[in-house]
Motif scaffolding. Structure first.
Motif, mmCIF file in Angstrom:
data_model
loop_
_atom_site.group_PDB
_atom_site.id
_atom_site.type_symbol
_atom_site.label_atom_id
_atom_site.label_comp_id
_atom_site.label_asym_id
_atom_site.label_seq_id
_atom_site.Cartn_x
_atom_site.Cartn_y
_atom_site.Cartn_z
ATOM 1 N N THR A 158 0.803 -1.224 0.000
ATOM 2 C CA THR A 158 0.000 0.000 0.000
ATOM 3 C C THR A 158 0.834 1.272 0.000
ATOM 4 N N THR A 159 1.768 1.395 0.933
ATOM 5 C CA THR A 159 2.613 2.578 1.053
ATOM 6 C C THR A 159 3.976 2.148 1.596
ATOM 7 N N ILE A 160 4.965 3.014 1.423
ATOM 8 C CA ILE A 160 6.286 2.809 2.014
ATOM 9 C C ILE A 160 6.689 4.086 2.733
ATOM 10 N N ALA A 161 7.079 3.961 3.996
ATOM 11 C CA ALA A 161 7.581 5.094 4.778
ATOM 12 C C ALA A 161 8.509 4.547 5.852
ATOM 13 N N LEU A 162 9.258 5.428 6.482
ATOM 14 C CA LEU A 162 10.182 5.002 7.522
ATOM 15 C C LEU A 162 9.421 4.579 8.769
ATOM 16 N N ASP A 163 9.616 3.342 9.174
ATOM 17 C CA ASP A 163 9.036 2.793 10.397
ATOM 18 C C ASP A 163 9.715 1.449 10.650
ATOM 19 N N HIS A 164 9.803 1.055 11.903
ATOM 20 C CA HIS A 164 10.444 -0.213 12.280
ATOM 21 C C HIS A 164 11.848 -0.320 11.686
ATOM 22 N N GLN A 165 12.606 0.802 11.725
ATOM 23 C CA GLN A 165 13.924 0.804 11.095
ATOM 24 C C GLN A 165 14.878 -0.213 11.718
ATOM 25 N N ASP A 166 14.698 -0.537 12.995
ATOM 26 C CA ASP A 166 15.578 -1.507 13.640
ATOM 27 C C ASP A 166 15.511 -2.868 12.954
ATOM 28 N N TYR A 167 14.380 -3.153 12.322
ATOM 29 C CA TYR A 167 14.188 -4.452 11.668
ATOM 30 C C TYR A 167 14.275 -4.366 10.143
ATOM 31 N N LEU A 168 13.888 -3.210 9.584
ATOM 32 C CA LEU A 168 13.701 -3.139 8.136
ATOM 33 C C LEU A 168 14.709 -2.257 7.421
ATOM 34 N N GLY A 169 15.564 -1.551 8.169
ATOM 35 C CA GLY A 169 16.535 -0.666 7.537
ATOM 36 C C GLY A 169 16.158 0.792 7.664
ATOM 37 N N ASN A 170 17.115 1.658 7.332
ATOM 38 C CA ASN A 170 16.952 3.089 7.585
ATOM 39 C C ASN A 170 16.625 3.919 6.360
ATOM 40 N N THR A 171 16.393 3.275 5.223
ATOM 41 C CA THR A 171 16.032 4.009 4.014
ATOM 42 C C THR A 171 14.747 3.441 3.430
ATOM 43 N N GLU A 172 14.074 4.273 2.633
ATOM 44 C CA GLU A 172 12.848 3.788 2.003
ATOM 45 C C GLU A 172 13.165 2.657 1.011
ATOM 46 N N ARG A 173 14.355 2.678 0.419
ATOM 47 C CA ARG A 173 14.718 1.583 -0.487
ATOM 48 C C ARG A 173 14.834 0.271 0.275
ATOM 49 N N SER A 174 15.505 0.294 1.442
ATOM 50 C CA SER A 174 15.654 -0.945 2.211
ATOM 51 C C SER A 174 14.309 -1.436 2.722
ATOM 52 N N ILE A 175 13.450 -0.508 3.142
ATOM 53 C CA ILE A 175 12.120 -0.905 3.596
ATOM 54 C C ILE A 175 11.296 -1.438 2.427
ATOM 55 N N GLY A 176 11.405 -0.785 1.273
ATOM 56 C CA GLY A 176 10.706 -1.275 0.085
ATOM 57 C C GLY A 176 11.157 -2.674 -0.296
ATOM 58 N N PHE A 177 12.450 -2.960 -0.158
ATOM 59 C CA PHE A 177 12.977 -4.293 -0.443
ATOM 60 C C PHE A 177 12.327 -5.337 0.462
ATOM 61 N N GLU A 178 12.220 -5.021 1.760
ATOM 62 C CA GLU A 178 11.603 -5.967 2.693
ATOM 63 C C GLU A 178 10.117 -6.153 2.392
ATOM 64 N N LYS A 179 9.416 -5.063 2.121
ATOM 65 C CA LYS A 179 7.981 -5.166 1.823
ATOM 66 C C LYS A 179 7.747 -5.971 0.549
ATOM 67 N N ALA A 180 8.636 -5.791 -0.427
ATOM 68 C CA ALA A 180 8.485 -6.500 -1.705
ATOM 69 C C ALA A 180 8.750 -7.987 -1.578
ATOM 70 N N GLY A 181 9.189 -8.432 -0.418
ATOM 71 C CA GLY A 181 9.425 -9.848 -0.207
ATOM 72 C C GLY A 181 8.181 -10.705 -0.300
ATOM 73 N N ILE A 182 6.997 -10.085 -0.257
ATOM 74 C CA ILE A 182 5.769 -10.875 -0.393
ATOM 75 C C ILE A 182 5.438 -11.179 -1.850
ATOM 76 N N ILE A 183 6.161 -10.563 -2.783
ATOM 77 C CA ILE A 183 5.885 -10.791 -4.207
ATOM 78 C C ILE A 183 6.369 -12.189 -4.594
ATOM 79 N N LYS A 184 5.482 -12.961 -5.186
ATOM 80 C CA LYS A 184 5.793 -14.335 -5.590
ATOM 81 C C LYS A 184 5.887 -14.427 -7.126
ATOM 82 N N PRO A 185 6.621 -15.393 -7.634
ATOM 83 C CA PRO A 185 6.755 -15.526 -9.086
ATOM 84 C C PRO A 185 5.401 -15.645 -9.788
#
Length: 431
Positions: A158-185
Motif C-alpha cells: 500500500t505505502t512505504i515510509a520510515l518505520d520499524h527501522q531496527d528491523y527493516l533498515g533506515n532508508t525507504e529503499r531498504s524498507i521497500g525491499f523488505e515489503k516487496a518480499g511478499i511478491i511471488k513468481p
C-alpha cells in the motif's frame, strides 16, 4: 484447555520477542499438514494503510457472497479481533482448542513467537472452516514475516515510509525491499502511492519474479468526487459512484487498492460484481482509524504512529477544524519509545491547542518526559497524565462542546481507550 489458559500461554510467548524469518513457520506448516495451502488468499503489506485495505477487501468479498477469513494485527481490545470469518471473531473455545493442538506439535527444536503461533492458528482455523478466501495482513515487513508462507492469488503493497527501522533498515529503499518480499513468481502485485527508490526496488523485484504490476495512477486510478466519494478506473473494470465508510482522504487510495487487488485476482477464480464493490466499501468497519466514538465534544481515535501517518492525520484534522470555526484540537498523545516522536508531532503542531501527554500500560511506552522533549515547548498548554483513563478525563475537562479530542500516537493507547469506553477488560498483549 480454557480460553484464559490459552491466551495466557500465547501471551507468554512474548518473551521470545520479534524474530524475522520463515524457518519456524515452515516447520509449523509442515507439522500441521500445510493448512495455508488449503485456502486461497490475498496478501497485503505496506507501512501504512495495509489493515484498512485488508478490511475493505474482505468487506467487498463478503458482499459478493464469499465466506471470507480476515487476519490482522495488532488487536485493540480482544485477542480474537485478529482472526475473523465474515467479521465474526474466532470463538473462545476454538482459540483454546487450536492452542492445544499447536502446543502438541511443538518440540524442543521449535520455539515459535507469539505472532508465529497466532498466524499458524489463523491458517488452521480458516482451512478447517473452509473459507472461500482469506485476506491476510502482513505483520512486520514482508520478506520474513510469518504470513509469507502463502502463495496468494494476488498481493498488494500500500505505502512505504520510515518505520520499524531496527528491523527493516533506515532508508525507504531498504524498507521497500523488505515489503516487496511478499511478491511471488507470476503473482500479480498491486502498488499504492509509492515513489522514488522504494518504487524502483519493488519494480526490480517484480520484474525478476515475472510478477505483473498494477500501480496506482498508472494502471488504476480514482476520481475523487467529495468526502468519501470516488469512482474507480482499472485495467478491466470501471466502477462509478463509490462511497467509502472509512474517514479520511487517504482511505480512498486504500479503497482503490482494495478494488485493484480484487481485479488482479478475478482472473484466478474470484468473481465480484460492481454492486458488491459498492456495498462492501459503503459498509466496511475498521476500528481505531479516525474513528469517532463520542460527540460534543467529538472524540476521535486514530492509531497513527509514524510521521507519514501523522501527516495524513493532520490533513484530516485540519479539514475538520476548518469546517468548524472556533473549534479547538486537544491531542491525547502517547507513543512507543522506539518511534520517531519529533517526526510524529511536527505536522500536528500548527493544529493543536492543548496536549495531554500519557502512556499506554506497556513496558515499550515512551515516558511523558520523552514526549515533552519532542514538543520542546511549542505547545504552551501541555499537561501530563500517567494513564489513558486519566488522560481522557483530563482532555474532556479542557474541551468545550464544539472542540475535538483526538487520541493518537499508538494503537496500544487507542486500544486502552476503546476498552475504557466499552467498559470491558483489555487483553494484556497487543503487539
Amino acid at each position: 484447555m480454557t480460553y484464559s489458559a490459552a491466551t495466557a500461554y500465547l501471551y507468554g510467548l512474548q518473551k521470545h520477542g520479534i524474530k524475522l524469518g520463515l524457518e519456524n513457520m515452515r516447520a509449523l506448516m509442515e507439522r500441521l499438514g500445510h493448512p495455508e495451502r488449503r485456502v486461497r488468499s490475498l496478501h497485503i503489506g505496506g507501512t501504512n494503510g495495509k489493515g484498512s485495505t485488508a478490511a475493505m477487501t474482505a468487506a467487498i468479498l463478503q458482499a459478493a457472497g464469499y465466506r471470507v477469513g480476515l487476519y490482522t494485527s495488532p488487536h485493540l481490545v480482544d485477542f480474537r479481533e485478529r482472526i475473523r470469518i465474515n467479521q465474526v471473531m474466532i470463538p473462545e473455545q476454538r482459540v483454546a482448542e487450536l492452542t492445544g493442538r499447536l502446543q502438541a506439535v511443538l518440540a524442543s527444536d521449535l520455539v515459535p513467537t507469539f505472532f508465529e503461533l497466532t498466524t499458524a492458528m489463523a491458517f488452521l482455523y480458516f482451512a478447517e472452516a473452509a473459507v472461500d478466501v482469506a485476506v491476510l495482513e502482513v505483520g512486520l515487513g514482508g520478506r520474513f514475516d510469518a504470513t509469507n508462507v502463502v502463495e496468494p492469488l494476488a498481493c498488494a503493497v500500500t505505502t512505504i515510509a520510515l518505520d520499524h527501522q531496527d528491523y527493516l533498515g533506515n532508508t525507504e529503499r531498504s524498507i521497500g525491499f523488505e515489503k516487496a518480499g511478499i511478491i511471488k513468481p507470476g503473482v500479480p502485485v498491486v502498488l499504492g502511492r509509492i515513489a522514488g527508490e522504494a518504487l524502483a526496488v519493488i519494480r526490480e523485484i517484480a520484474r525478476e519474479r515475472a510478477a505483473p504490476v498494477m500501480a496506482l495512477e498508472r494502471d488504476f486510478s480514482l476520481d475523487r468526487a467529495g468526502p468519501g466519494q470516488f469512482s474507480y478506473q482499472g485495467r478491466t473494470r470501471a466502477v462509478r459512484n463509490l462511497s467509502c465508510a472509512l474517514a479520511g482522504r487517504h482511505q480512498l487510495d486504500n479503497a482503490a487498492c482494495a478494488v485493484a487487488l480484487i481485479e488482479a485476482a478475478e482472473g484466478k477464480g474470484l468473481a465480484v460484481s460492481d454492486d458488491a464493490v459498492r456495498r462492501g466499501l459503503a459498509s466496511v468497519l475498521w476500528e481505531g482509524r479516525l474513528e469517532c466514538v463520542e460527540q460534543d465534544p467529538a472524540v476521535f481515535l486514530d492509531g497513527a504512529h509514524n510521521p507519514a501517518a501523522a501527516q495524513v492525520l493532520a490533513a484530516y484534522l485540519g479539514d475538520w477544524l476548518a469546517s468548524r470555526p472556533g473549534a479547538r484540537l486537544i491531542l491525547v498523545w502517547g507513543m512507543m519509545r522506539d518511534k520517531d516522536h519529533r517526526g510524529f508531532i511536527e505536522p500536528l503542531l500548527p493544529l493543536v491547542s492543548e496536549v495531554v501527554l500519557t502512556r499506554a500500560d506497556m513496558a515499550r511506552s515512551a515516558t511523558v518526559q520523552d514526549l515533552r522533549e519532542a514538543i520542546g515547548g511549542r505547545i504552551p498548554r501541555c499537561h501530563d497524565s500517567p494513564a489513558a483513563a486519566e488522560a481522557l478525563a483530563l482532555a474532556k475537562t479542557r474541551a468545550a462542546r464544539p472542540d475535538l479530542i483526538c487520541v493518537a500516537g499508538s494503537l496500544m493507547l487507542v486500544g486502552e481507550v476503546k476498552a475504557l469506553i466499552r467498559g470491558c477488560g483489555l487483553s494484556p498483549l497487543r503487539g
